[in-house]
Write a protein that holds these residues in place. Structure first.
Motif, short mmCIF file in Angstrom:
data_model
loop_
_atom_site.label_atom_id
_atom_site.label_comp_id
_atom_site.label_asym_id
_atom_site.label_seq_id
_atom_site.Cartn_x
_atom_site.Cartn_y
_atom_site.Cartn_z
N GLY A 566 0.77 -1.23 0.00
CA GLY A 566 0.00 0.00 0.00
C GLY A 566 0.80 1.28 0.00
O GLY A 566 0.27 2.34 -0.35
N ARG A 567 2.08 1.23 0.39
CA ARG A 567 2.85 2.47 0.46
C ARG A 567 3.72 2.72 -0.78
O ARG A 567 4.50 3.66 -0.80
N LEU A 568 3.55 1.89 -1.78
CA LEU A 568 4.23 2.16 -3.04
C LEU A 568 3.56 3.36 -3.71
O LEU A 568 2.35 3.57 -3.55
N PRO A 569 4.29 4.16 -4.48
CA PRO A 569 3.66 5.23 -5.25
C PRO A 569 2.57 4.66 -6.16
O PRO A 569 2.69 3.53 -6.65
N THR A 570 1.53 5.43 -6.39
CA THR A 570 0.39 4.95 -7.16
C THR A 570 0.80 4.43 -8.53
O THR A 570 0.34 3.37 -8.97
N GLU A 571 1.66 5.17 -9.23
CA GLU A 571 2.07 4.74 -10.56
C GLU A 571 2.79 3.40 -10.51
O GLU A 571 2.59 2.53 -11.37
N GLU A 572 3.62 3.21 -9.47
CA GLU A 572 4.34 1.95 -9.35
C GLU A 572 3.37 0.81 -9.03
O GLU A 572 3.53 -0.30 -9.54
N LYS A 573 2.37 1.07 -8.17
CA LYS A 573 1.37 0.04 -7.88
C LYS A 573 0.64 -0.37 -9.15
O LYS A 573 0.42 -1.57 -9.40
N ASP A 574 0.26 0.63 -9.96
CA ASP A 574 -0.45 0.33 -11.20
C ASP A 574 0.43 -0.48 -12.15
O ASP A 574 -0.05 -1.42 -12.80
N GLU A 575 1.70 -0.13 -12.22
CA GLU A 575 2.61 -0.85 -13.11
C GLU A 575 2.76 -2.32 -12.68
O GLU A 575 2.73 -3.23 -13.51
N VAL A 576 2.93 -2.51 -11.35
CA VAL A 576 3.10 -3.87 -10.85
C VAL A 576 1.84 -4.70 -11.08
O VAL A 576 1.89 -5.84 -11.54
N MET A 577 0.68 -4.11 -10.78
CA MET A 577 -0.56 -4.84 -10.94
C MET A 577 -0.84 -5.14 -12.41
O MET A 577 -1.31 -6.24 -12.76
N SER A 578 -0.54 -4.18 -13.28
CA SER A 578 -0.73 -4.40 -14.71
C SER A 578 0.19 -5.51 -15.21
O SER A 578 -0.21 -6.36 -16.02
N ALA A 579 1.44 -5.51 -14.73
CA ALA A 579 2.40 -6.54 -15.15
C ALA A 579 1.93 -7.92 -14.68
O ALA A 579 2.06 -8.91 -15.41
N PHE A 580 1.37 -7.99 -13.48
CA PHE A 580 0.86 -9.28 -12.98
C PHE A 580 -0.36 -9.70 -13.80
O PHE A 580 -0.51 -10.87 -14.15
N ASN A 581 -1.24 -8.74 -14.08
CA ASN A 581 -2.42 -9.04 -14.90
C ASN A 581 -2.01 -9.57 -16.27
O ASN A 581 -2.63 -10.50 -16.80
N ASP A 582 -0.97 -8.96 -16.84
CA ASP A 582 -0.54 -9.32 -18.19
C ASP A 582 0.34 -10.56 -18.23
O ASP A 582 0.76 -11.00 -19.32
N GLY A 583 0.68 -11.12 -17.08
CA GLY A 583 1.50 -12.32 -17.03
C GLY A 583 2.98 -12.05 -17.07
O GLY A 583 3.78 -12.99 -17.24
N ASP A 584 3.39 -10.79 -16.91
CA ASP A 584 4.81 -10.46 -16.94
C ASP A 584 5.48 -10.67 -15.58
O ASP A 584 6.70 -10.56 -15.46
N ILE A 585 4.68 -10.90 -14.54
CA ILE A 585 5.19 -11.26 -13.22
C ILE A 585 4.64 -12.63 -12.87
O ILE A 585 3.44 -12.87 -12.98
N ASP A 586 5.52 -13.54 -12.45
CA ASP A 586 5.09 -14.90 -12.10
C ASP A 586 4.54 -14.99 -10.69
O ASP A 586 3.53 -15.65 -10.44
N VAL A 587 5.24 -14.35 -9.77
CA VAL A 587 4.89 -14.44 -8.35
C VAL A 587 4.80 -13.03 -7.78
O VAL A 587 5.74 -12.24 -7.90
N LEU A 588 3.67 -12.71 -7.16
CA LEU A 588 3.47 -11.38 -6.58
C LEU A 588 3.54 -11.49 -5.05
O LEU A 588 2.69 -12.10 -4.42
N VAL A 589 4.61 -10.93 -4.47
CA VAL A 589 4.73 -10.85 -3.01
C VAL A 589 4.01 -9.56 -2.60
O VAL A 589 4.33 -8.48 -3.12
N CYS A 590 3.07 -9.67 -1.68
CA CYS A 590 2.21 -8.51 -1.41
C CYS A 590 1.67 -8.55 0.02
O CYS A 590 1.87 -9.51 0.76
N THR A 591 1.00 -7.48 0.38
CA THR A 591 0.26 -7.41 1.64
C THR A 591 -1.22 -7.61 1.31
O THR A 591 -1.58 -8.02 0.20
N THR A 592 -2.08 -7.26 2.25
CA THR A 592 -3.52 -7.48 2.03
C THR A 592 -4.12 -6.47 1.06
O THR A 592 -5.34 -6.39 0.93
N VAL A 593 -3.28 -5.70 0.39
CA VAL A 593 -3.78 -4.79 -0.63
C VAL A 593 -4.52 -5.56 -1.72
O VAL A 593 -5.35 -5.01 -2.44
N VAL A 594 -4.29 -6.87 -1.83
CA VAL A 594 -4.98 -7.70 -2.83
C VAL A 594 -6.16 -8.44 -2.23
O VAL A 594 -6.74 -9.32 -2.86
N GLU A 595 -6.55 -8.07 -1.00
CA GLU A 595 -7.57 -8.86 -0.30
C GLU A 595 -8.89 -8.93 -1.04
O GLU A 595 -9.56 -9.95 -1.06
#
Length: 742
Positions: A566-595
């Motif tokens: 949750g404390r990542l800059p908004t643009e970085e959060k969007d980039e990471v989530m988009s990369a995970f959505n698109d399959g460019d990230i295999d494993v997402l280490v995260c907090t309950t921001v994905v709850e």
């Protein structure tokens, strides 16, 4: 005489009343009388036979014939061995704090002992009983009672203003025990309640006699007296039943009033169009709705067609398809020429909703663009961290009406946001929002118009909780999962006892990625907290930052690992989530921001680190992020706790079922019901004392029927001032708009 509304300092005097107010906030006579006993002490039976049963509680009065101080064998110190002669029998008693009681219990003195019979071989005795020293042959007490344990406390509570002890109080069959403090002990309440009840005028009953007769309720006057000084167990149950009914009725009256006030407002009628964007969307929908989705959709469609505002709760299991039902409803409103607002609790979820809804609509979300279909609309995102230019563009499309569907966070509630013509509000994860936030968004409609309201939750709510906390909403429930979705398998791994199983968990992730799928690793904290933010136990937990670094360089070094919190800059959060959505990230280490709300169908494995740090419902929510495609989902709960502990058993319970309703009940029982109507979420001060929202469905149902009937006949309770007063005594109605689940 005394009435319920009188101040305690006027009735008891400042010396007695001030501690009650300081420690418990009790100001009036009613406050005191509604500080109910939490249990009752049954007096021991008089010694009727020479050899009572082991474990039997007895009370005896007699003369001390022996009192010897003897050293204890197993440890330092002395115990006092006492023999009490009563009715020709000798009763032995042992006091382990011998030096403290030897000056009170002397040979030749009269005493009352009360305790539990303990047999040892062929003889019995009382171990450390409560005791009270009596004066004279008449067993009277004058002045400060001398004794110990409950008997001495009872005597203090039975002392009148002259200093004499009312011995009849000590013979009560059920002595009330109250929540107390060091400054205000239970026996203080006993004395104060007795004093108040001796002076109390008959209490006028707010419930009609017909209602009392229908539900076999004793009068309020009797209930307030009997609950403190019952003569039998039936008395206790009957008094509590009446007082529970009052608590349930008070809450249901609040909800019935709100329900009625909404019902008399005017909403825009939005009948389903046969040639609009909603029909076009159904034509391109790539799957068939489940039977449950169809049934709920028909209920919502009917609600939206009326000029009375819809107020509906849509609850369902994680992944049951609530969002698609809500989207179809919003499109129905858009077809009527109105706008819809979807309020999400986090930017991640709002962004996810915007992305998924835009994707699902396809060309139907391109209104205003070259080549857009005639029946298209426009979907706009508004969050607090957007750039000024993007925010200005979004605000313009909202105020001009170009945006048919507006998705956002709390930013939607800001005064700078103006809608052209708001017709429907959808609140996702309703328990994340308070009263004021929901109503502030509804207030953005045209003057005189009340938008339709749909609130959604993936945290299943047991029926009694829904009736009591969301009783102003009609409830729709989705229980079945979409076709082709397999239930998620869950395993608990005791990390310290089975380190090889932990390594196997990382191997399972590698295997799933090799098969073309993705995984989550969820941690309880970020890892960049300031020292003052951490509790004393927090450093023992694994942080997302540390786990990310460890896995990236170790067990998952051959995979593409991302980090999201949750404390990542908004643009970085969007980039990471988009990369995970698109399959460019295999494993997402995260907090309950994905709850909640995050939907990546390709994710099949979730490892929750320090799973014991999460609540039952939270674990269920997190688990729902996987297995959303056609592949089997696997959730692994890692814990440092050992099997056999209560918290480990809680994890086992989560692993044993995917039934969210069953887990919701378990969660509420473990968290206790004080959290259910927490003021933090509802903006409400409640005083549920005897009513169990889980156990008293019959009472809540009866109270709801009565409350809705009386409010329909008498809005505002003008003709029922007693009911209005009862409602105010249980709930601070000046701050209530609706009661929410914490």
């Amino acid at each position: 005489m005394v009435q319920l509304g009188d101040r305690l300092d006027h009735v008891l005097g400042r010396r007695a009343a001030d501690p009650l107010e300081t420690a418990f906030g009790l100001v009036t006579v009613e406050d005191l009388l509604r500080h109910y006993p939490f249990r009752y002490v049954t007096q021991g039976q008089e010694l009727a036979r020479k050899d009572p049963d082991d474990g039997e509680r007895i009370t005896v009065v007699g003369t001390v014939s022996k009192a010897d101080l003897v050293p204890m064998k197993a440890r330092k110190g002395h115990m006092l061995k006492v023999v009490l002669t009563c009715d020709g029998q000798n009763v032995s008693a042992t006091f382990f704090n011998g030096h403290k009681v030897r000056h009170n219990i002397t040979v030749g003195s009269r005493a009352m002992f009360s305790g539990t019979v303990k047999w040892f071989r062929t003889s019995w005795s009382l171990n450390h009983p409560g005791y009270l020293m009596l004066e004279g042959d008449e067993d009277d007490l004058v002045g400060r009672p001398h004794g110990g344990g409950e008997l001495a406390g009872m005597a203090r509570g039975a002392t009148d203003s002259s200093g004499a002890v009312n011995m009849s109080m000590l013979s009560l069959p059920f002595l009330p025990m109250y929540a107390a403090t060091r400054e205000v002990e239970s026996w203080t309440f006993l004395r104060c309640v007795r004093q108040v009840l001796d002076q109390l005028d008959p209490v006028e009953d707010p419930l009609p006699e017909t209602v009392r007769a229908e539900h076999a309720l004793m009068s309020l006057d009797d209930a307030l007296r009997v609950v403190h000084f019952p003569e039998s167990e039936d008395d206790i149950e009957n008094a509590r039943y009446r007082l529970r009914f009052d608590e349930a009725t008070a809450l249901q009256l609040v909800l019935a009033e709100r329900r009625h006030s909404v019902a008399v407002r005017t909403a825009p009628a939005c009948p389903r169009a046969t040639d609009g964007v909603a029909a076009a969307f159904d034509e391109v929908l790539p799957f068939e709705l489940t039977d449950g989705q169809k049934e709920v959709a028909e209920e919502i469609e009917s609600d939206l067609s009326r000029t009375r505002p819809m107020s509906r709760l849509l609850q369902g299991e994680v992944g049951s398809g609530k969002t698609i039902v809500a989207l179809r409803a919003m499109l129905q409103v858009v077809d009527a020429g109105l706008q819809c607002a979807l309020l999400a609790p986090t930017e991640v979820l709002a962004t996810q909703h915007h992305r998924s809804i835009t994707r699902q609509l396809g060309a139907l979300a391109t209104a205003g663009e070259l080549g857009a279909p005639d029946r298209a609309t426009r979907v706009v995102l508004l969050t607090g961290s957007m750039s000024t230019a993007a925010k200005r563009a979004a605000l313009l499309s909202i105020v001009t009406g170009d945006a048919g569907i507006v998705i956002g966070t709390h930013a939607l509630i800001q005064s700078t946001v103006s809608f052209f013509d708001l017709g429907m509000v959808v609140v996702d994860e309703q328990h994340r929002f308070g009263v004021e936030q929901r109503d502030a968004l509804r207030a953005k409609a045209r003057e005189g118009v009340s938008p339709h309201l749909l609130v959604m939750t993936a945290t299943p709510i047991p029926r009694t909780i829904a009736m009591t906390t969301l009783g102003d909403l009609e409830t729709s429930t989705l229980r079945e999962l979409p076709r082709g979705r397999a239930p998620i398998r869950t395993s608990v791994v005791p990390a310290q006892h089975r380190p090889a199983w932990v390594e196997r968990a990382w191997s399972r992730i590698s295997e799933e990625v090799a098969a073309g799928r993705q995984a989550y690793v969820v941690c309880s904290r970020i890892g960049d907290e300031k020292p003052e933010d951490l509790g004393k136990d927090t450093p023992d937990t694994a942080s997302a930052v540390d786990v990310y670094e460890s896995l990236s360089a170790g067990a998952l070094a051959n995979l593409r690992v991302g980090l999201l919190h949750g404390r990542l800059p908004t643009e970085e959060k969007d980039e990471v989530m988009s990369a995970f959505n698109d399959g460019d990230i295999d494993v997402l280490v995260c907090t309950t921001v994905v709850e909640v709300g995050v939907d990546v169908p390709n994710a099949t494995v979730m490892v929750i680190v320090d799973a014991d740090r999460f609540g039952v419902s939270q674990l269920h929510q997190l688990r729902g992020r996987i297995g959303r495609g056609g592949h089997q989902g696997l959730c692994i709960l890692l814990t440092e706790l050992a099997p056999g502990t209560p918290t480990y058993a809680r994890l086992d319970a989560v692993a044993a079922t995917t039934d969210g309703f069953e887990l919701a009940v378990l969660d509420l029982r473990q968290r206790r019901e004080g959290d259910v109507l927490g003021a933090a979420q509802s903006g409400t001060t409640t005083t549920l004392r005897l009513l169990s929202l889980l156990d008293h469905l019959d009472i809540i149902t009866a109270a709801q029927t009565f409350a809705r009937d009386v409010v329909d006949r008498d809005p505002g309770l003008v003709e029922h001032p007693g009911l209005a007063a009862m409602m105010r005594s249980a709930v601070d109605v000046t701050r209530v708009s609706y009661l929410d689940k914490s």
